[in-house]
Design a protein around this motif. Structure first.
Motif, PDB file in Angstrom:
ATOM      1  N   ASN A 128       0.854  -1.193   0.000  1.00  6.31           N
ATOM      2  CA  ASN A 128       0.000   0.000   0.000  1.00  6.31           C
ATOM      3  C   ASN A 128       0.884   1.235   0.000  1.00  6.31           C
ATOM      4  OD1 ASN A 128      -2.704  -1.001   0.034  1.00  6.31           O
ATOM      5  ND2 ASN A 128      -2.447  -1.598   2.171  1.00  6.31           N
ATOM      6  N   ASN A 129       1.145   1.746  -1.187  1.00  4.20           N
ATOM      7  CA  ASN A 129       2.050   2.887  -1.317  1.00  4.20           C
ATOM      8  C   ASN A 129       1.347   4.161  -1.770  1.00  4.20           C
ATOM      9  OD1 ASN A 129       4.724   4.325  -1.951  1.00  4.20           O
ATOM     10  ND2 ASN A 129       3.730   4.218  -3.959  1.00  4.20           N
ATOM     11  N   ALA A 130       0.213   4.053  -2.439  1.00  5.23           N
ATOM     12  CA  ALA A 130      -0.452   5.236  -2.997  1.00  5.23           C
ATOM     13  C   ALA A 130      -0.720   6.264  -1.900  1.00  5.23           C
ATOM     14  CB  ALA A 130      -1.756   4.836  -3.674  1.00  5.23           C
ATOM     15  N   GLY A 131      -0.411   7.516  -2.189  1.00  8.39           N
ATOM     16  CA  GLY A 131      -0.652   8.560  -1.200  1.00  8.39           C
ATOM     17  C   GLY A 131      -0.338   9.934  -1.754  1.00  8.39           C
ATOM     18  N   ILE A 132      -0.789  10.935  -1.035  1.00 10.72           N
ATOM     19  CA  ILE A 132      -0.546  12.314  -1.437  1.00 10.72           C
ATOM     20  C   ILE A 132      -0.264  13.139  -0.189  1.00 10.72           C
ATOM     21  CG2 ILE A 132      -2.976  13.009  -1.315  1.00 10.72           C
ATOM     22  CD1 ILE A 132      -2.474  14.683  -3.855  1.00 10.72           C
ATOM     23  N   MET A 133       0.568  14.163  -0.327  1.00  6.94           N
ATOM     24  CA  MET A 133       0.934  15.032   0.793  1.00  6.94           C
ATOM     25  C   MET A 133       0.630  16.473   0.390  1.00  6.94           C
ATOM     26  SD  MET A 133       4.701  15.571   2.567  1.00  6.94           S
ATOM     27  CE  MET A 133       5.400  16.325   1.068  1.00  6.94           C
ATOM     28  N   LEU A 134      -0.370  17.057   1.035  1.00 10.08           N
ATOM     29  CA  LEU A 134      -0.754  18.443   0.778  1.00 10.08           C
ATOM     30  C   LEU A 134      -0.561  19.221   2.080  1.00 10.08           C
ATOM     31  CD1 LEU A 134      -4.011  17.763  -1.270  1.00 10.08           C
ATOM     32  CD2 LEU A 134      -1.733  18.303  -2.164  1.00 10.08           C
ATOM     33  N   LEU A 135       0.519  19.977   2.157  1.00  4.64           N
ATOM     34  CA  LEU A 135       0.875  20.673   3.389  1.00  4.64           C
ATOM     35  C   LEU A 135       0.390  22.113   3.366  1.00  4.64           C
ATOM     36  CD1 LEU A 135       4.565  19.426   3.753  1.00  4.64           C
ATOM     37  CD2 LEU A 135       2.485  18.386   4.674  1.00  4.64           C
ATOM     38  N   SER A 136      -0.233  22.504   4.446  1.00  3.91           N
ATOM     39  CA  SER A 136      -0.655  23.894   4.631  1.00  3.91           C
ATOM     40  C   SER A 136      -1.284  24.014   6.002  1.00  3.91           C
ATOM     41  CB  SER A 136      -1.654  24.322   3.552  1.00  3.91           C
ATOM     42  OG  SER A 136      -1.898  25.721   3.627  1.00  3.91           O
ATOM     43  N   SER A 137      -1.352  25.220   6.518  1.00  7.09           N
ATOM     44  CA  SER A 137      -1.967  25.418   7.827  1.00  7.09           C
ATOM     45  C   SER A 137      -3.487  25.278   7.718  1.00  7.09           C
ATOM     46  CB  SER A 137      -1.624  26.805   8.373  1.00  7.09           C
ATOM     47  OG  SER A 137      -2.270  27.803   7.600  1.00  7.09           O
ATOM     48  N   ALA A 138      -4.122  24.988   8.835  1.00 12.42           N
ATOM     49  CA  ALA A 138      -5.576  24.866   8.854  1.00 12.42           C
ATOM     50  C   ALA A 138      -6.248  26.163   8.419  1.00 12.42           C
ATOM     51  CB  ALA A 138      -6.049  24.474  10.254  1.00 12.42           C
ATOM     52  N   LEU A 139      -5.589  27.291   8.670  1.00 13.44           N
ATOM     53  CA  LEU A 139      -6.149  28.585   8.307  1.00 13.44           C
ATOM     54  C   LEU A 139      -6.148  28.796   6.798  1.00 13.44           C
ATOM     55  CD1 LEU A 139      -7.184  31.400   9.146  1.00 13.44           C
ATOM     56  CD2 LEU A 139      -4.776  32.122   9.301  1.00 13.44           C
ATOM     57  N   HIS A 140      -5.129  28.263   6.115  1.00 14.50           N
ATOM     58  CA  HIS A 140      -4.945  28.591   4.708  1.00 14.50           C
ATOM     59  C   HIS A 140      -5.274  27.453   3.745  1.00 14.50           C
ATOM     60  CE1 HIS A 140      -2.249  31.543   6.780  1.00 14.50           C
ATOM     61  NE2 HIS A 140      -2.907  32.351   5.957  1.00 14.50           N
ATOM     62  N   THR A 141      -5.594  26.289   4.263  1.00 13.82           N
ATOM     63  CA  THR A 141      -5.923  25.179   3.378  1.00 13.82           C
ATOM     64  C   THR A 141      -7.415  25.124   3.126  1.00 13.82           C
ATOM     65  OG1 THR A 141      -5.426  22.853   2.959  1.00 13.82           O
ATOM     66  CG2 THR A 141      -6.339  23.396   5.116  1.00 13.82           C
ATOM     67  N   SER A 142      -7.832  24.205   2.261  1.00  9.96           N
ATOM     68  CA  SER A 142      -9.251  24.018   1.967  1.00  9.96           C
ATOM     69  C   SER A 142      -9.689  22.634   2.428  1.00  9.96           C
ATOM     70  CB  SER A 142      -9.502  24.139   0.462  1.00  9.96           C
ATOM     71  OG  SER A 142      -8.861  23.096  -0.253  1.00  9.96           O
ATOM     72  N   VAL A 143     -10.973  22.504   2.696  1.00  9.21           N
ATOM     73  CA  VAL A 143     -11.514  21.201   3.067  1.00  9.21           C
ATOM     74  C   VAL A 143     -11.317  20.206   1.929  1.00  9.21           C
ATOM     75  CG1 VAL A 143     -13.650  19.958   3.610  1.00  9.21           C
ATOM     76  CG2 VAL A 143     -13.165  22.144   4.715  1.00  9.21           C
ATOM     77  N   GLU A 144     -11.362  20.701   0.694  1.00  8.53           N
ATOM     78  CA  GLU A 144     -11.173  19.820  -0.466  1.00  8.53           C
ATOM     79  C   GLU A 144      -9.797  19.159  -0.434  1.00  8.53           C
ATOM     80  OE1 GLU A 144     -14.526  22.307  -1.123  1.00  8.53           O
ATOM     81  OE2 GLU A 144     -12.451  22.880  -0.645  1.00  8.53           O
ATOM     82  N   GLU A 145      -8.759  19.919  -0.038  1.00  5.60           N
ATOM     83  CA  GLU A 145      -7.421  19.331   0.045  1.00  5.60           C
ATOM     84  C   GLU A 145      -7.356  18.291   1.152  1.00  5.60           C
ATOM     85  OE1 GLU A 145      -4.405  22.296   0.337  1.00  5.60           O
ATOM     86  OE2 GLU A 145      -4.413  22.680  -1.829  1.00  5.60           O
ATOM     87  N   TRP A 146      -7.971  18.561   2.278  1.00  9.92           N
ATOM     88  CA  TRP A 146      -8.022  17.569   3.350  1.00  9.92           C
ATOM     89  C   TRP A 146      -8.731  16.306   2.873  1.00  9.92           C
ATOM     90  CZ3 TRP A 146      -9.549  20.717   8.362  1.00  9.92           C
ATOM     91  CH2 TRP A 146      -8.440  21.459   8.783  1.00  9.92           C
ATOM     92  N   ASP A 147      -9.846  16.498   2.180  1.00 12.63           N
ATOM     93  CA  ASP A 147     -10.614  15.352   1.685  1.00 12.63           C
ATOM     94  C   ASP A 147      -9.792  14.523   0.691  1.00 12.63           C
ATOM     95  OD1 ASP A 147     -12.800  15.932   3.223  1.00 12.63           O
ATOM     96  OD2 ASP A 147     -13.944  16.902   1.612  1.00 12.63           O
ATOM     97  N   ARG A 148      -8.995  15.185  -0.144  1.00 12.57           N
ATOM     98  CA  ARG A 148      -8.159  14.452  -1.101  1.00 12.57           C
ATOM     99  C   ARG A 148      -7.170  13.554  -0.383  1.00 12.57           C
ATOM    100  NH1 ARG A 148      -5.068  18.195  -5.109  1.00 12.57           N
ATOM    101  NH2 ARG A 148      -4.328  16.143  -5.840  1.00 12.57           N
ATOM    102  N   MET A 149      -6.564  14.067   0.675  1.00 11.95           N
ATOM    103  CA  MET A 149      -5.604  13.252   1.420  1.00 11.95           C
ATOM    104  C   MET A 149      -6.283  12.082   2.118  1.00 11.95           C
ATOM    105  SD  MET A 149      -2.628  15.671   3.056  1.00 11.95           S
ATOM    106  CE  MET A 149      -3.690  16.991   3.651  1.00 11.95           C
ATOM    107  N   VAL A 150      -7.416  12.334   2.753  1.00  8.17           N
ATOM    108  CA  VAL A 150      -8.129  11.251   3.433  1.00  8.17           C
ATOM    109  C   VAL A 150      -8.588  10.205   2.425  1.00  8.17           C
ATOM    110  CG1 VAL A 150     -10.188  10.681   4.780  1.00  8.17           C
ATOM    111  CG2 VAL A 150      -8.819  12.690   5.391  1.00  8.17           C
ATOM    112  N   SER A 151      -9.025  10.660   1.253  1.00  7.57           N
ATOM    113  CA  SER A 151      -9.519   9.742   0.231  1.00  7.57           C
ATOM    114  C   SER A 151      -8.434   8.794  -0.258  1.00  7.57           C
ATOM    115  CB  SER A 151     -10.090  10.540  -0.945  1.00  7.57           C
ATOM    116  OG  SER A 151     -10.581   9.677  -1.951  1.00  7.57           O
ATOM    117  N   LEU A 152      -7.243   9.330  -0.559  1.00  8.31           N
ATOM    118  CA  LEU A 152      -6.185   8.490  -1.112  1.00  8.31           C
ATOM    119  C   LEU A 152      -5.358   7.803  -0.025  1.00  8.31           C
ATOM    120  CD1 LEU A 152      -4.848   7.444  -3.638  1.00  8.31           C
ATOM    121  CD2 LEU A 152      -3.418   9.498  -3.691  1.00  8.31           C
ATOM    122  N   ASN A 153      -5.011   8.544   1.026  1.00  8.52           N
ATOM    123  CA  ASN A 153      -4.128   7.993   2.049  1.00  8.52           C
ATOM    124  C   ASN A 153      -4.822   7.009   2.983  1.00  8.52           C
ATOM    125  OD1 ASN A 153      -2.523   9.940   0.892  1.00  8.52           O
ATOM    126  ND2 ASN A 153      -2.048  11.012   2.782  1.00  8.52           N
TER     127      ASN A 153
END
Length: 255
Positions: free
Chosen positions: A91-116
């Motif tokens: 199980n290697n598939a994954g994505i890393m989207l780094l940013s503070s909670a203030l400046h990120t979007s829920v969509e980016e969080w969802d992308r990480m949870v979806s793939l990781n």
């Protein structure tokens, strides 16, 4: 007797189109395994498969978005249909989207949870019965489920809150699964890389990407092949040996 410890075994590697996944697929093929390459980018998968074939190995490509449960199940079934069995899941598939909670979007969080997380669960759920069967029927008398985590799952840093969440969750999932499958002779392992030169940083926005590169500017990053070597070591041990956790950091890394 074959000199290749994985002769006759079949491995499925997710995120196999580049980086750690591609390097791992090549390493397992050199050890004698037939490899199913799973990722969304079919053209990149074909290049990895060609590299493996040129080196004398055997690989098939399975273009699939395993964030969708049915596609994950189909990917496992296609592996079985084309290669006959399943002894190793990486199980290697994954994505890393780094940013503070203030400046990120829920969509980016969802992308990480979806793939990781979700994709890992989907492919694991589909694969486990076949890994159990392989452990009971193969000459090796063991099967392997290797999860690629990250040191971020143990050492959280600013900007990595949800990425660290996904990797810490992976550790907990793997430990529970290890206890469930130990009597089935399915070894469950987690490899936790530190700073690796991969495409993960390319998914960041420009400001965050530049900051991430500045942070590791004085570090000689690990190569994907270094992590592939760790995975290769784990799955080629004799049945009596289980390596459940392995952290692999760059030599200059302090976190």
């Amino acid at each position: 007797m074959s000199e290749q410890p994985l002769d006759g075994a079949v491995a499925l590697v997710t995120g196999a189109s580049s980086g750690i996944g591609a390097a791992t697929a090549r390493r397992l093929a050199r050890e004698g395994a037939a490899v199913a390459l799973v990722a969304r980018r079919g053209d990149r998968l074909r290049q990895v498969a060609n590299d493996i074939a040129a080196a004398g190995g055997h690989a098939v490509t399975v273009a699939a978005d395993i964030t969708e449960p049915q596609r994950a199940e189909d990917a496992v079934q296609e592996t079985l249909d084309r290669l006959g069995r399943l002894d190793i899941l990486v199980n290697n598939a994954g994505i890393m989207l780094l940013s503070s909670a203030l400046h990120t979007s829920v969509e980016e969080w969802d992308r990480m949870v979806s793939l990781n997380v979700a994709a890992l669960l989907h492919i694991t759920h589909a694969a486990v019965p076949h890994l159990i069967y392989a452990a009971s029927t193969s000459p090796r008398q063991v099967a392997d489920l290797v999860n690629v985590g990250a040191t971020a799952g143990r050492v959280a840093r600013p900007g990595s809150s949800v990425y660290s969440l996904t990797k810490a969750g992976l550790n907990a999932f793997a430990e529970s699964l290890r206890q469930e499958l130990v009597r089935e002779r399915v070894r469950v392992s987690v490899v936790e890389p530190g700073t690796v030169e991969t495409e993960l940083v390319n998914h960041l926005n420009e400001v965050t990407r530049d900051a991430a590169r500045l942070q590791v500017a004085g570090i000689e990053a690990l190569r994907p092949e270094d992590i592939a070597d760790a995975i290769g070591y784990i799955v080629t041990r004799e049945r009596r040996v289980v390596v459940n956790q392995m952290q692999v950091r760059a030599g200059d890394e302090t976190w």
